[in-house]
Design a protein around this motif. Structure first.
Motif, PDB file in Angstrom:
ATOM      1  N   MET A   1       1.035  -1.224   0.031  1.00 49.51           N
ATOM      2  CA  MET A   1      -0.083  -0.080   0.207  1.00 49.51           C
ATOM      3  C   MET A   1       0.867   1.057   0.089  1.00 49.51           C
ATOM      4  O   MET A   1       1.832   1.279   0.909  1.00 49.51           O
ATOM      5  CB  MET A   1      -0.854  -0.005   1.170  1.00 49.51           C
ATOM      6  CG  MET A   1      -1.831   1.180   1.548  1.00 49.51           C
ATOM      7  SD  MET A   1      -2.885   1.322   2.787  1.00 49.51           S
ATOM      8  CE  MET A   1      -3.984  -0.144   2.543  1.00 49.51           C
ATOM      9  N   PRO A   2       0.622   2.355  -1.009  1.00 49.56           N
ATOM     10  CA  PRO A   2       1.371   3.508  -0.798  1.00 49.56           C
ATOM     11  C   PRO A   2       1.227   4.122   0.404  1.00 49.56           C
ATOM     12  O   PRO A   2       0.366   4.322   1.214  1.00 49.56           O
ATOM     13  CB  PRO A   2       0.694   4.198  -2.062  1.00 49.56           C
ATOM     14  CG  PRO A   2      -0.098   3.409  -2.671  1.00 49.56           C
ATOM     15  CD  PRO A   2      -0.422   2.056  -1.978  1.00 49.56           C
ATOM     16  N   GLN A   3       2.398   4.706   0.881  1.00 43.43           N
ATOM     17  CA  GLN A   3       2.573   5.419   2.169  1.00 43.43           C
ATOM     18  C   GLN A   3       1.543   6.591   2.243  1.00 43.43           C
ATOM     19  O   GLN A   3       1.003   6.918   3.146  1.00 43.43           O
ATOM     20  CB  GLN A   3       3.964   5.988   2.194  1.00 43.43           C
ATOM     21  CG  GLN A   3       4.365   6.439   3.738  1.00 43.43           C
ATOM     22  CD  GLN A   3       4.116   5.461   4.854  1.00 43.43           C
ATOM     23  OE1 GLN A   3       4.693   4.377   4.412  1.00 43.43           O
ATOM     24  NE2 GLN A   3       3.443   5.832   5.703  1.00 43.43           N
ATOM     25  N   ARG A  32      -5.560  -1.739  -6.549  1.00 42.60           N
ATOM     26  CA  ARG A  32      -5.024  -3.139  -6.380  1.00 42.60           C
ATOM     27  C   ARG A  32      -5.436  -3.724  -7.691  1.00 42.60           C
ATOM     28  O   ARG A  32      -4.565  -4.663  -8.178  1.00 42.60           O
ATOM     29  CB  ARG A  32      -5.553  -3.976  -5.206  1.00 42.60           C
ATOM     30  CG  ARG A  32      -4.845  -3.637  -4.339  1.00 42.60           C
ATOM     31  CD  ARG A  32      -5.114  -4.577  -2.881  1.00 42.60           C
ATOM     32  NE  ARG A  32      -5.061  -5.893  -3.172  1.00 42.60           N
ATOM     33  CZ  ARG A  32      -5.719  -6.827  -2.470  1.00 42.60           C
ATOM     34  NH1 ARG A  32      -6.289  -6.729  -1.539  1.00 42.60           N
ATOM     35  NH2 ARG A  32      -5.716  -8.013  -3.153  1.00 42.60           N
ATOM     36  N   THR A  33      -6.573  -3.589  -8.192  1.00 40.16           N
ATOM     37  CA  THR A  33      -7.076  -4.106  -9.310  1.00 40.16           C
ATOM     38  C   THR A  33      -6.440  -3.801 -10.707  1.00 40.16           C
ATOM     39  O   THR A  33      -6.357  -4.499 -11.675  1.00 40.16           O
ATOM     40  CB  THR A  33      -8.722  -4.172  -9.469  1.00 40.16           C
ATOM     41  OG1 THR A  33      -9.064  -2.922  -9.611  1.00 40.16           O
ATOM     42  CG2 THR A  33      -9.421  -4.881  -8.440  1.00 40.16           C
ATOM     43  N   ARG A  34      -6.303  -2.370 -10.555  1.00 39.24           N
ATOM     44  CA  ARG A  34      -5.300  -1.796 -11.812  1.00 39.24           C
ATOM     45  C   ARG A  34      -3.840  -2.102 -11.755  1.00 39.24           C
ATOM     46  O   ARG A  34      -3.247  -2.252 -12.906  1.00 39.24           O
ATOM     47  CB  ARG A  34      -5.312  -0.272 -11.686  1.00 39.24           C
ATOM     48  CG  ARG A  34      -6.895   0.056 -11.884  1.00 39.24           C
ATOM     49  CD  ARG A  34      -7.674  -0.014 -13.078  1.00 39.24           C
ATOM     50  NE  ARG A  34      -7.205   1.125 -13.908  1.00 39.24           N
ATOM     51  CZ  ARG A  34      -7.610   1.132 -15.123  1.00 39.24           C
ATOM     52  NH1 ARG A  34      -8.288   0.146 -15.641  1.00 39.24           N
ATOM     53  NH2 ARG A  34      -7.252   2.150 -15.706  1.00 39.24           N
ATOM     54  N   THR A  35      -3.178  -2.642 -10.691  1.00 43.64           N
ATOM     55  CA  THR A  35      -1.753  -2.874 -10.677  1.00 43.64           C
ATOM     56  C   THR A  35      -1.615  -4.360 -10.590  1.00 43.64           C
ATOM     57  O   THR A  35      -0.503  -4.744 -10.357  1.00 43.64           O
ATOM     58  CB  THR A  35      -1.223  -2.101  -9.433  1.00 43.64           C
ATOM     59  OG1 THR A  35      -1.933  -2.496  -8.262  1.00 43.64           O
ATOM     60  CG2 THR A  35      -1.316  -0.689  -9.749  1.00 43.64           C
ATOM     61  N   GLN A  36      -2.234  -5.243 -10.642  1.00 42.75           N
ATOM     62  CA  GLN A  36      -2.287  -6.635 -10.473  1.00 42.75           C
ATOM     63  C   GLN A  36      -1.502  -7.200 -11.506  1.00 42.75           C
ATOM     64  O   GLN A  36      -1.458  -6.783 -12.776  1.00 42.75           O
ATOM     65  CB  GLN A  36      -3.429  -7.571 -10.379  1.00 42.75           C
ATOM     66  CG  GLN A  36      -4.207  -7.561  -9.017  1.00 42.75           C
ATOM     67  CD  GLN A  36      -5.445  -8.373  -8.728  1.00 42.75           C
ATOM     68  OE1 GLN A  36      -5.931  -8.940  -9.792  1.00 42.75           O
ATOM     69  NE2 GLN A  36      -5.742  -8.237  -7.574  1.00 42.75           N
ATOM     70  N   PRO A  37      -0.652  -8.272 -11.523  1.00 41.32           N
ATOM     71  CA  PRO A  37       0.093  -9.040 -12.529  1.00 41.32           C
ATOM     72  C   PRO A  37      -0.747  -9.795 -13.371  1.00 41.32           C
ATOM     73  O   PRO A  37      -1.916  -9.761 -13.055  1.00 41.32           O
ATOM     74  CB  PRO A  37       1.086  -9.955 -11.837  1.00 41.32           C
ATOM     75  CG  PRO A  37       0.998  -9.613 -10.554  1.00 41.32           C
ATOM     76  CD  PRO A  37      -0.267  -8.758 -10.071  1.00 41.32           C
ATOM     77  N   GLU A  38      -0.245  -9.979 -14.821  1.00 43.00           N
ATOM     78  CA  GLU A  38      -1.136 -10.331 -15.736  1.00 43.00           C
ATOM     79  C   GLU A  38      -1.573 -11.957 -15.466  1.00 43.00           C
ATOM     80  O   GLU A  38      -2.828 -11.987 -15.886  1.00 43.00           O
ATOM     81  CB  GLU A  38      -0.341 -10.645 -17.084  1.00 43.00           C
ATOM     82  CG  GLU A  38       0.014  -9.085 -17.644  1.00 43.00           C
ATOM     83  CD  GLU A  38      -1.110  -8.701 -18.571  1.00 43.00           C
ATOM     84  OE1 GLU A  38      -1.697  -9.311 -18.988  1.00 43.00           O
ATOM     85  OE2 GLU A  38      -1.260  -7.307 -18.532  1.00 43.00           O
ATOM     86  N   ASN A  39      -0.682 -12.466 -14.488  1.00 42.32           N
ATOM     87  CA  ASN A  39      -1.334 -13.753 -14.375  1.00 42.32           C
ATOM     88  C   ASN A  39      -2.562 -14.014 -13.311  1.00 42.32           C
ATOM     89  O   ASN A  39      -2.961 -14.901 -13.093  1.00 42.32           O
ATOM     90  CB  ASN A  39      -0.135 -14.713 -13.647  1.00 42.32           C
ATOM     91  CG  ASN A  39       0.451 -14.310 -12.549  1.00 42.32           C
ATOM     92  OD1 ASN A  39      -0.320 -13.250 -11.686  1.00 42.32           O
ATOM     93  ND2 ASN A  39       1.363 -14.600 -11.809  1.00 42.32           N
ATOM     94  N   SER A  41      -2.916 -13.430  -9.901  1.00 39.03           N
ATOM     95  CA  SER A  41      -2.592 -13.513  -8.707  1.00 39.03           C
ATOM     96  C   SER A  41      -2.329 -12.170  -8.233  1.00 39.03           C
ATOM     97  O   SER A  41      -1.464 -11.429  -8.724  1.00 39.03           O
ATOM     98  CB  SER A  41      -1.453 -14.594  -8.298  1.00 39.03           C
ATOM     99  OG  SER A  41      -0.228 -14.029  -8.925  1.00 39.03           O
ATOM    100  N   PRO A  42      -2.662 -11.738  -7.051  1.00 39.07           N
ATOM    101  CA  PRO A  42      -2.443 -10.543  -6.376  1.00 39.07           C
ATOM    102  C   PRO A  42      -1.176 -10.327  -6.104  1.00 39.07           C
ATOM    103  O   PRO A  42      -0.439 -11.369  -5.327  1.00 39.07           O
ATOM    104  CB  PRO A  42      -3.501 -10.495  -5.199  1.00 39.07           C
ATOM    105  CG  PRO A  42      -3.814 -12.050  -4.959  1.00 39.07           C
ATOM    106  CD  PRO A  42      -3.742 -12.748  -5.998  1.00 39.07           C
ATOM    107  N   GLY A  43      -0.431  -9.415  -6.398  1.00 37.05           N
ATOM    108  CA  GLY A  43       0.881  -9.322  -6.107  1.00 37.05           C
ATOM    109  C   GLY A  43       1.263  -8.139  -4.918  1.00 37.05           C
ATOM    110  O   GLY A  43       0.118  -7.453  -4.755  1.00 37.05           O
ATOM    111  N   ARG A  44       2.392  -8.210  -4.440  1.00 37.30           N
ATOM    112  CA  ARG A  44       2.624  -7.152  -3.334  1.00 37.30           C
ATOM    113  C   ARG A  44       3.125  -6.004  -4.097  1.00 37.30           C
ATOM    114  O   ARG A  44       3.713  -5.765  -5.111  1.00 37.30           O
ATOM    115  CB  ARG A  44       3.849  -7.611  -2.573  1.00 37.30           C
ATOM    116  CG  ARG A  44       3.322  -8.893  -1.824  1.00 37.30           C
ATOM    117  CD  ARG A  44       4.621  -9.101  -0.502  1.00 37.30           C
ATOM    118  NE  ARG A  44       4.182  -7.762   0.224  1.00 37.30           N
ATOM    119  CZ  ARG A  44       4.490  -7.962   1.605  1.00 37.30           C
ATOM    120  NH1 ARG A  44       4.499  -9.220   2.019  1.00 37.30           N
ATOM    121  NH2 ARG A  44       4.341  -7.019   2.383  1.00 37.30           N
ATOM    122  N   VAL A  45       2.390  -4.810  -3.793  1.00 38.47           N
ATOM    123  CA  VAL A  45       2.739  -3.407  -4.218  1.00 38.47           C
ATOM    124  C   VAL A  45       3.592  -2.631  -3.086  1.00 38.47           C
ATOM    125  O   VAL A  45       3.418  -2.751  -1.967  1.00 38.47           O
ATOM    126  CB  VAL A  45       1.460  -2.726  -4.633  1.00 38.47           C
ATOM    127  CG1 VAL A  45       1.776  -1.354  -5.020  1.00 38.47           C
ATOM    128  CG2 VAL A  45       0.571  -3.731  -5.696  1.00 38.47           C
TER     129      VAL A  45
END
Length: 45
Positions: A1-3, A32-39, A41-45
């Motif tokens: 999560m951004p600071q 989160r939905t806009r920055t998830q990886p293509e595969n 699975s939810p990634g860490r941001v």
């Protein structure tokens, strides 16, 4: 999560501003939905 989002959420919780908490929560899930990886699975941001 951004600071910046953490800071705003903390401020909203301390003020008990439910409207602001709801808005920031929606922003986080949208982000989160806009920055998830293509595969898919939810990634860490």
């Amino acid at each position: 999560m951004p600071q910046w989002l953490c800071n705003q959420l903390m401020r909203a919780f301390l003020k008990r501003d439910r409207r602001q908490i709801r808005l920031l929560n929606d922003c986080w899930y949208f982000y989160r939905t806009r920055t998830q990886p293509e595969n898919g699975s939810p990634g860490r941001v």
